[in-house]
Write an enzyme that holds these catalytic residues in place. Structure first.
Site, mmCIF file in Angstrom:
data_model
loop_
_atom_site.group_PDB
_atom_site.id
_atom_site.type_symbol
_atom_site.label_atom_id
_atom_site.label_comp_id
_atom_site.label_asym_id
_atom_site.label_seq_id
_atom_site.Cartn_x
_atom_site.Cartn_y
_atom_site.Cartn_z
ATOM 1 N N ASP A 137 -11.708 -1.359 3.057
ATOM 2 C CA ASP A 137 -11.204 -0.148 2.407
ATOM 3 C C ASP A 137 -10.561 0.776 3.442
ATOM 4 O O ASP A 137 -10.877 0.710 4.632
ATOM 5 C CB ASP A 137 -12.362 0.631 1.757
ATOM 6 C CG ASP A 137 -12.855 -0.009 0.465
ATOM 7 O OD1 ASP A 137 -12.156 -0.853 -0.108
ATOM 8 O OD2 ASP A 137 -13.970 0.364 0.027
ATOM 9 N N ARG A 187 -3.973 -4.417 -0.038
ATOM 10 C CA ARG A 187 -4.167 -3.603 -1.235
ATOM 11 C C ARG A 187 -3.351 -2.320 -1.087
ATOM 12 O O ARG A 187 -3.447 -1.637 -0.068
ATOM 13 C CB ARG A 187 -5.644 -3.239 -1.411
ATOM 14 C CG ARG A 187 -5.879 -2.320 -2.619
ATOM 15 C CD ARG A 187 -7.274 -1.696 -2.601
ATOM 16 N NE ARG A 187 -8.314 -2.698 -2.684
ATOM 17 C CZ ARG A 187 -9.570 -2.498 -2.251
ATOM 18 N NH1 ARG A 187 -9.906 -1.339 -1.691
ATOM 19 N NH2 ARG A 187 -10.475 -3.443 -2.348
#
Ligand code: FDA
Length: 311
Positions: A137, A187
């Site tokens: 992340d 992402r």
């Protein structure tokens, strides 16, 4: 204004303690969080996979300041991956994990980057043994350079390690260009944090335009884009870009958060697209919840109404 206030609240320890101690808020949290235990995450993962969706599981927590805690978080991920594998849920990357670098040590006062690198390597090894992958992340703008360094170093051993680019940062299109290489799992999200003027884009329309720009860079490249957004316009742009570029359905994926636009998740999957649901679990849900509330006033209304209706 409301978003700024809520994002500031997400960093407040006092508000965190008050809200986490309230049993009523815990009920509301379940809309966005699988539960507090790994077993809860496994049960929801099984259901989502049965519905034709893919999953990325996040063990909630961030800003770890003790090395022992960073180790404990790492061990939780390793255990979880073992359980996913034993339950037959992780093969082929169907359920993977998402890891916050500060949860596994990036923010430690000493040797933070080294500790996070070693801990993510342990998790990536467990993921490989379970037949799946890890996505790292991205957190606030002060962590971006260190996080990208960690990912670049680890990709030498784990080429399928995913990373995240946030379109609200001015640097993002350049970062996408350097990450758009064969096999690179990236992402793309708008970003759930705030950054000073020169670093971030403050106007929502600019963040959206930046997302569309980054999306084109990733979809034009040979990598594996993971388009994380609930925004109908951006999802439509992604779909037409995939068609225009002749991309096969297995060469990219959509990603949405658990509990947000579930009907859209099913619609996309029913149309043949790969859709991955980001599924958090754990008892440290405060920062995650407040960021979700900040994104959408309707979520805040839902939250307050649930509190009021139980009184
Ligand atoms: P935005 O919040 O602007 O919403 C756009 C539109 O989507 C809305 O106008 C509405 O139409 C629809 N929508 C949004 N929420 C809805 C709701 N609750 N119900 C119905 N419609 C809704 N951030 C980060 O900084 N680092 C990270 O690593 C990640 N990782 C990540 C993974 C995944 C899988 C997702 C989906 C998101 C992230 N994020 C993230 C969070 C991300 O940066 C962002 O904060 C949220 O996804 C919200 O942004 P949207 O793109 O959905 O747009």
């Amino acid at each position: 204004m409301l978003r700024q206030a809520l994002l500031a609240l997400s960093a407040s320890n006092r508000a965190r303690d008050l809200i986490m101690a309230n049993p009523l808020t815990r009920d509301v949290v379940q809309r966005f969080v699988a539960g507090e235990a790994a077993d809860d995450a496994l049960a929801v993962t099984r259901r989502l996979l049965d519905d034709g969706l893919l999953v990325s599981i996040d063990f909630l927590g961030e800003d770890t300041i003790e090395p022992e805690h960073a180790t404990a978080v790492t061990e939780e991920y390793v255990r979880l991956l073992g359980e996913l594998s034993a339950a037959g849920l992780s093969g082929g990357g169907r359920a993977e994990v998402s890891v916050k670098p500060t949860a596994v040590g990036l923010g430690l006062a000493e040797h933070g980057e080294k500790t996070a690198t070693e801990n993510i390597a342990r998790i990536a090894t467990a993921a490989r043994n379970a037949g799946t992958t890890v996505t790292v992340d991205m957190e606030d703008h002060t962590r971006v350079d260190a996080t990208l360094r960690v990912v670049t170093e680890l990709r030498a051993d784990f080429p399928d390690l995913g990373c995240v680019i946030q379109s609200y940062l001015r640097r993002s299109a350049d970062d996408c260009a350097s990450l758009a290489m064969a096999g690179s799992r990236v992402r793309l999200c708008k970003g759930a944090y705030q950054a000073p003027d020169g670093v971030g884009l403050a106007v929502k329309a600019e963040v959206d335009q930046s997302y569309a720009r980054c999306l084109r860079v990733l979809m034009d490249g040979p990598g594996y884009p993971m388009l994380a957004t609930h925004d109908p316009r951006l999802i439509a742009i992604a779909a037409s870009k995939a068609q225009l570029n002749g991309r096969s359905a297995d060469s990219f994926e959509y990603q949405l958060l658990y509990g947000i636009r579930p009907a859209e998740q099913s619609r996309l999957a029913a149309g043949g697209a790969q859709v991955r649901v980001y599924l958090p679990y754990g008892d440290d849900w405060y920062g995650y919840l407040v960021r979700r509330l900040a994104e959408r006033p309707a979520n805040l209304v839902f939250f307050l109404r649930a509190l009021a209706s139980r009184r």
